[in-house]
Design an enzyme around this catalytic site. Structure first.
Site, PDB file in Angstrom:
ATOM      1  CE  LYS A  52      -3.704  -2.606   2.134  1.00 24.90           C
ATOM      2  NZ  LYS A  52      -4.433  -3.036   3.333  1.00 24.90           N
ATOM      3  CD  GLN A  96      -3.311  -4.336   6.597  1.00 25.45           C
ATOM      4  OE1 GLN A  96      -3.229  -3.371   5.836  1.00 25.45           O
ATOM      5  NE2 GLN A  96      -3.867  -5.476   6.228  1.00 25.45           N
ATOM      6  CG  ASP A 119      -9.736  -0.352   4.641  1.00 23.83           C
ATOM      7  OD1 ASP A 119      -9.371  -0.650   3.483  1.00 23.83           O
ATOM      8  OD2 ASP A 119      -9.068  -0.599   5.659  1.00 23.83           O
TER       9      ASP A 119
END
Ligand code: NAP
Length: 306
Positions: A52, A96, A119
């Site tokens: 990422k 995460q 997200d």
């Protein structure tokens, strides 16, 4: 032989689009900024975060990494997320997963400001998706939809079967397909006659996390198969069974002791389907590109100018 839907190539197109939009910003405007929170030392999470951060660098998005120790308390994690919510220099926040067992992942995700929830996991953004309204949407299904659109897949009236009902992939994928007028069936671990149901699918999306679950005989001839699963296999017995028609994968497993594969038996699917996404090189790179798109979207929507 089916067409291979090259997720990597499509992801590269998406990343180039993000980069172009970042570079064309007014001189007075700072670039987008993504804050990544990685708790502890989970090796798989470290690999995902590296990917990422690399994509951020490639597209001109600034990335900030926060790495609390695995022993961080819920209060400390909450405080970090709240400080990032309040930081006008930060457009997107990514926590995460998975978090260590003593932390409440839902609580952490719900604490992220919906405007910075790149997200797309916040209930506010999930609710907007349910209503078909714009918002930040989960990266994996969003990117899959973009890829299907790019390949001109006419979803209207198709029977789409989504295997898996997670908040991250299965449910949002089903909603997005419904939004595009597909007739959607969601299947899960309690579904009866999974092979028979899958055989009815014009579009089959597999997101279960079970290596090689979907056999060639489960696939309707000509169907489009999107394999979201990412599974690392080390068990040779299992490998011999699911790679019976895939000597290349079996050879990697035998020589390296591990191999990545999806929820679909790729080689078998290639003999029946109309189009298939590979693993790796399919949905994985698309997800990262989707995250960059979401960060761009959060930045474009923000009024902060520096
Ligand atoms: P998850 O939260 O574990 O959900 C798995 C779903 O599959 C559940 O709904 C479960 O049913 C269902 N399921 C499990 N075993 C099944 C079986 N034998 N038959 C039918 N359904 C079954 O997983 P997830 O987060 O959605 O992820 C799914 C897979 O996608 C994983 O391999 C993950 O690594 C991968 N993934 C990949 C990307 C990417 O970038 N490519 C992104 C996200 C996830 P129940 O609800 O009944 O338990």
């Amino acid at each position: 032989m089916a067409q291979v839907l090259d997720g990597k190539a499509h992801a590269d197109r998406m990343l180039a689009e993000v980069q172009a939009r970042v570079e064309s910003r007014p001189a007075s405007r700072r670039p987008p900024c993504l804050a990544v929170v990685l708790v502890g030392e989970d090796p798989a999470s470290q690999v995902y975060v590296r990917g990422k951060v690399k994509a951020c660098a490639q597209t001109g998005i600034r990335s900030l990494e926060f790495r609390p120790a695995a022993e961080v308390t819920q209060e400390e994690l909450d405080a970090l997320i709240l400080s990032l919510n309040a930081d006008p220099e930060v457009d997107g926040i990514l926590v995460q997963l998975p978090l260590p067992a003593h932390l409440d992942a839902k609580r952490a995700l719900h604490l992220v400001s919906p405007a910075k929830d790149v997200d797309g996991f916040h209930p506010m953004n999930q609710g907007l998706l349910l209503e078909g309204l714009p918002g930040l949407r989960p990266c994996t299904p969003t990117a899959c939809m973009r890829m299907l659109e790019h390949h001109g897949v006419a979803l209207k009236g198709m029977h789409a079967v989504v295997l898996g009902r997670s908040e991250i992939v299965g449910k949002p994928m089903a909603l997005m397909l419904l939004e595009h007028h597909a007739t959607v069936t969601i299947a899960h671990s309690r579904t009866r006659d999974l092979p028979g149901l899958c055989r009815q699918a014009d579009l089959l999306v597999a997101a279960v996390g079970r290596p090689g679950l979907v056999e060639g005989s489960w696939i309707k001839p000509g169907a489009i198969v999107v394999d979201v699963g990412i599974n690392r296999i080390t068990d040779l017995e299992l490998g011999r069974r699911i790679f019976a028609r895939d000597p290349g994968k079996l050879a990697i497993l035998e020589s390296k002791g591990a191999v990545l594969c999806g929820d679909v038996r790729f080689a078998e699917a290639m003999e029946v389907a109309g189009a298939v996404t590979p693993v790796p090189g399919g949905v994985g790179p698309l997800t990262i590109a989707g995250l960059m798109m979401n960060t761009l979207q959060a930045w474009e929507a923000s009024t902060e100018v520096s």
